[in-house]
Design an enzyme around this catalytic site. Structure first.
Site, PDB file in Angstrom:
ATOM      1  N   ASP A  89       6.766   1.166   1.964  1.00 30.36           N
ATOM      2  CA  ASP A  89       6.519   0.163   0.918  1.00 30.36           C
ATOM      3  C   ASP A  89       7.421   0.450  -0.281  1.00 30.36           C
ATOM      4  O   ASP A  89       8.002  -0.454  -0.885  1.00 30.36           O
ATOM      5  CB  ASP A  89       5.070   0.211   0.437  1.00 30.36           C
ATOM      6  CG  ASP A  89       4.048   0.025   1.545  1.00 30.36           C
ATOM      7  OD1 ASP A  89       3.816   0.978   2.296  1.00 30.36           O
ATOM      8  OD2 ASP A  89       3.500  -1.085   1.664  1.00 30.36           O
ATOM      9  N   ASP A  99       0.860  -1.205   0.000  1.00 35.07           N
ATOM     10  CA  ASP A  99       0.000   0.000   0.000  1.00 35.07           C
ATOM     11  C   ASP A  99       0.899   1.259   0.000  1.00 35.07           C
ATOM     12  O   ASP A  99       0.849   2.085   0.905  1.00 35.07           O
ATOM     13  CB  ASP A  99      -0.945   0.001   1.214  1.00 35.07           C
ATOM     14  CG  ASP A  99      -0.204   0.054   2.547  1.00 35.07           C
ATOM     15  OD1 ASP A  99      -0.820   0.554   3.530  1.00 35.07           O
ATOM     16  OD2 ASP A  99       0.959  -0.374   2.621  1.00 35.07           O
ATOM     17  N   THR A 114       2.957  -5.997   2.657  1.00 32.32           N
ATOM     18  CA  THR A 114       3.420  -4.925   3.550  1.00 32.32           C
ATOM     19  C   THR A 114       2.309  -3.899   3.801  1.00 32.32           C
ATOM     20  O   THR A 114       2.590  -2.742   4.130  1.00 32.32           O
ATOM     21  CB  THR A 114       4.652  -4.212   2.955  1.00 32.32           C
ATOM     22  OG1 THR A 114       4.299  -3.712   1.646  1.00 32.32           O
ATOM     23  CG2 THR A 114       5.837  -5.136   2.848  1.00 32.32           C
ATOM     24  N   HIS A 130       9.545   0.349   8.311  1.00 31.32           N
ATOM     25  CA  HIS A 130       8.872  -0.914   8.641  1.00 31.32           C
ATOM     26  C   HIS A 130       8.958  -1.950   7.513  1.00 31.32           C
ATOM     27  O   HIS A 130       9.497  -3.034   7.702  1.00 31.32           O
ATOM     28  CB  HIS A 130       7.387  -0.668   8.919  1.00 31.32           C
ATOM     29  CG  HIS A 130       7.059   0.418   9.885  1.00 31.32           C
ATOM     30  ND1 HIS A 130       7.137   0.261  11.256  1.00 31.32           N
ATOM     31  CD2 HIS A 130       6.630   1.683   9.687  1.00 31.32           C
ATOM     32  CE1 HIS A 130       6.758   1.382  11.857  1.00 31.32           C
ATOM     33  NE2 HIS A 130       6.446   2.259  10.943  1.00 31.32           N
ATOM     34  N   ASP A 131       8.417  -1.603   6.357  1.00 32.13           N
ATOM     35  CA  ASP A 131       8.233  -2.596   5.286  1.00 32.13           C
ATOM     36  C   ASP A 131       9.539  -3.098   4.722  1.00 32.13           C
ATOM     37  O   ASP A 131       9.617  -4.229   4.217  1.00 32.13           O
ATOM     38  CB  ASP A 131       7.378  -1.996   4.158  1.00 32.13           C
ATOM     39  CG  ASP A 131       5.982  -1.632   4.646  1.00 32.13           C
ATOM     40  OD1 ASP A 131       5.368  -0.759   4.026  1.00 32.13           O
ATOM     41  OD2 ASP A 131       5.537  -2.214   5.656  1.00 32.13           O
ATOM     42  N   PHE A 150      -1.197  -0.728  12.459  1.00 29.09           N
ATOM     43  CA  PHE A 150      -2.077  -0.281  11.381  1.00 29.09           C
ATOM     44  C   PHE A 150      -2.472  -1.402  10.404  1.00 29.09           C
ATOM     45  O   PHE A 150      -3.659  -1.604  10.140  1.00 29.09           O
ATOM     46  CB  PHE A 150      -1.393   0.860  10.612  1.00 29.09           C
ATOM     47  CG  PHE A 150      -2.183   1.386   9.454  1.00 29.09           C
ATOM     48  CD1 PHE A 150      -1.881   0.990   8.161  1.00 29.09           C
ATOM     49  CD2 PHE A 150      -3.251   2.261   9.660  1.00 29.09           C
ATOM     50  CE1 PHE A 150      -2.605   1.477   7.081  1.00 29.09           C
ATOM     51  CE2 PHE A 150      -3.979   2.755   8.586  1.00 29.09           C
ATOM     52  CZ  PHE A 150      -3.661   2.354   7.295  1.00 29.09           C
ATOM     53  N   ASN A 151      -1.505  -2.109   9.835  1.00 32.36           N
ATOM     54  CA  ASN A 151      -1.818  -3.095   8.787  1.00 32.36           C
ATOM     55  C   ASN A 151      -2.790  -4.154   9.277  1.00 32.36           C
ATOM     56  O   ASN A 151      -3.689  -4.574   8.555  1.00 32.36           O
ATOM     57  CB  ASN A 151      -0.548  -3.795   8.293  1.00 32.36           C
ATOM     58  CG  ASN A 151       0.310  -2.894   7.433  1.00 32.36           C
ATOM     59  OD1 ASN A 151      -0.166  -1.882   6.928  1.00 32.36           O
ATOM     60  ND2 ASN A 151       1.567  -3.239   7.282  1.00 32.36           N
ATOM     61  N   ASN A 193      -2.610   2.716   3.461  1.00 32.73           N
ATOM     62  CA  ASN A 193      -2.158   4.070   3.835  1.00 32.73           C
ATOM     63  C   ASN A 193      -3.072   5.135   3.226  1.00 32.73           C
ATOM     64  O   ASN A 193      -3.363   6.152   3.835  1.00 32.73           O
ATOM     65  CB  ASN A 193      -0.725   4.275   3.354  1.00 32.73           C
ATOM     66  CG  ASN A 193       0.264   3.497   4.195  1.00 32.73           C
ATOM     67  OD1 ASN A 193       0.132   3.445   5.415  1.00 32.73           O
ATOM     68  ND2 ASN A 193       1.221   2.851   3.536  1.00 32.73           N
TER      69      ASN A 193
HETATM   70  O1  RIB Z   1       2.320   0.226  10.811  1.00 35.31           O
HETATM   71  C1  RIB Z   1       3.229   0.368   9.742  1.00 35.31           C
HETATM   72  C2  RIB Z   1       2.634  -0.136   8.474  1.00 35.31           C
HETATM   73  O2  RIB Z   1       1.484   0.629   8.141  1.00 35.31           O
HETATM   74  C3  RIB Z   1       3.581   0.006   7.260  1.00 35.31           C
HETATM   75  O3  RIB Z   1       3.336  -1.040   6.354  1.00 35.31           O
HETATM   76  C4  RIB Z   1       3.166   1.310   6.654  1.00 35.31           C
HETATM   77  O4  RIB Z   1       3.425   1.374   5.246  1.00 35.31           O
HETATM   78  C5  RIB Z   1       1.683   1.290   6.892  1.00 35.31           C
HETATM   79  O5  RIB Z   1       1.098   0.503   5.846  1.00 35.31           O
HETATM   80 CA    CA Z   2       2.781  -0.528   4.036  1.00 37.67          CA
END
Ligand code: RIB
Ligand code: CA
Length: 311
Positions: free
Chosen positions: A16, A11, A125, A239-240, A165-166, A41
């Site tokens: 990403d 996303d 991701t 993160h990703d 979040f994801n 996102n």
């Molecule tokens: O919490 C971080 C995640 O949420 C990452 O994948 C970022 O791109 C968002 O999608």
């Molecule tokens: Ca992401």
């Protein structure tokens, strides 16, 4: 040896984009069969546009497929406060020279798994909607998945106190994936918060001085600013990027095998990944959970990857 076949489900999203750059670099031996996008996102039209722009910039020879417009059950939630209105605010990107394929991302995932000679690694991701819908639509493809390498969850949250979040955006989808009995390698906040692109690191990568390193630094400047404002970090955790860095150099990370259950009911805990670090439940420890990373080696390899775009 045959290159490892992967599908990147994402996303974009600043981090990403960094993950895709890593996967497409000369330092990576990955065969990107396709890039699939999901709402996350920002809206899926925007994440798809961003994926097309990244692919144009990198001249990636892989088709792009638009996926889920919304989670399986809940309404979509987006994070423009972190990624900006476009989902990738900051750098100026060329208009895409390619368009997304007609086929839906879920159908691409299913058809590709069915037709692949050998197994394929799925690298989600973003929210897990596309992956879950593929497993529901065609459970028989499970035999063609060698690993699901995902960014999501953790022992704490960043969207609610309990949920990352994801996972939070589509906890029902996450439950389908985590209950699939497939090999899952999980990069949650516990490890992704150990790879924060600080000002010093951004200056180090800016000195590499090629088109991609400058693009990445511009991404990380914007992403760093919003993470500093919202979380008080001294930069953005990429993160990703942990997923594709792992695929290139798994020994960067330390793992624990743990049981992980997904909460889909709790008023305050919806979207939580209940990570059983000490196996207090006695449930099967079916997830490979990344709990630490060799930060120096991680950033050393990251710099080499950016430098590989100089040639
Ligand atoms: O919490 C971080 C995640 O949420 C990452 O994948 C970022 O791109 C968002 O999608
Ligand atoms: Ca992401």
């Amino acid at each position: 040896m045959a290159r490892r076949k992967v599908i990147l489900d994402c996303d974009p999203g600043h981090d990403d984009a960094v993950s895709i750059i890593i996967a497409a670099s000369q330092k990576s031996d990955l065969d990107i069969l396709g890039i699939t996008t999901t709402a996350g996102n920002v809206e899926v039209e925007k994440t798809t546009c961003n994926a097309l722009k990244i692919s144009t910039l990198l001249d990636i020879d892989a088709p792009i497929f638009q996926g889920a417009k919304r989670p399986m059950v809940k309404a979509a939630e987006i994070a423009p406060e972190i990624h900006g209105e476009t989902g990738m605010d900051g750098p100026k990107l060329p208009e895409p020279k390619i368009t997304a394929e007609e086929k839906h991302a879920v159908d691409f995932i299913v058809d590709t798994l069915k037709q692949a000679d050998g197994k394929v690694t799925l690298v989600p991701t973003g929210p897990l909607t596309n992956i879950a819908m593929a497993l529901i639509k065609a459970p028989e493809v499970k035999g063609k998945i060698d690993e699901i390498v995902l960014m999501g969850g953790g022992t704490f949250g960043n969207w609610t106190p309990a949920a990352e979040f994801n996972i939070y955006v589509d906890a029902e989808a996450a439950k389908v994936v985590f209950d699939s009995n497939l090999p899952i390698t999980m990069f949650g906040l516990d490890v992704t918060h150990q790879v924060i692109a600080t000002k010093g690191l951004r200056e180090r990568f800016s000195a590499i001085d090629n088109k991609i390193s400058h693009f990445v630094v511009e991404l990380l400047e914007f992403f760093g600013k919003t993470n500093e404002e919202l979380f008080g970090f001294d930069g953005g955790p990429i993160h990703d990027a942990c997923t594709t860095m792992y695929l290139i150099q798994p020994e960067l990370f330390n793992f624990k095998h743990v049981n992980v259950e997904i909460e889909t009911k709790g008023e305050y805990t919806y979207g939580m990944t209940a990570v059983d670090l000490y196996n207090v439940t006695g449930r099967i420890p079916h997830v490979k959970f990344a709990d630490s990373v060799d930060q120096e080696a991680f950033w050393q390899l990251f710099g080499e990857i950016l430098s590989s775009y100089s040639r």
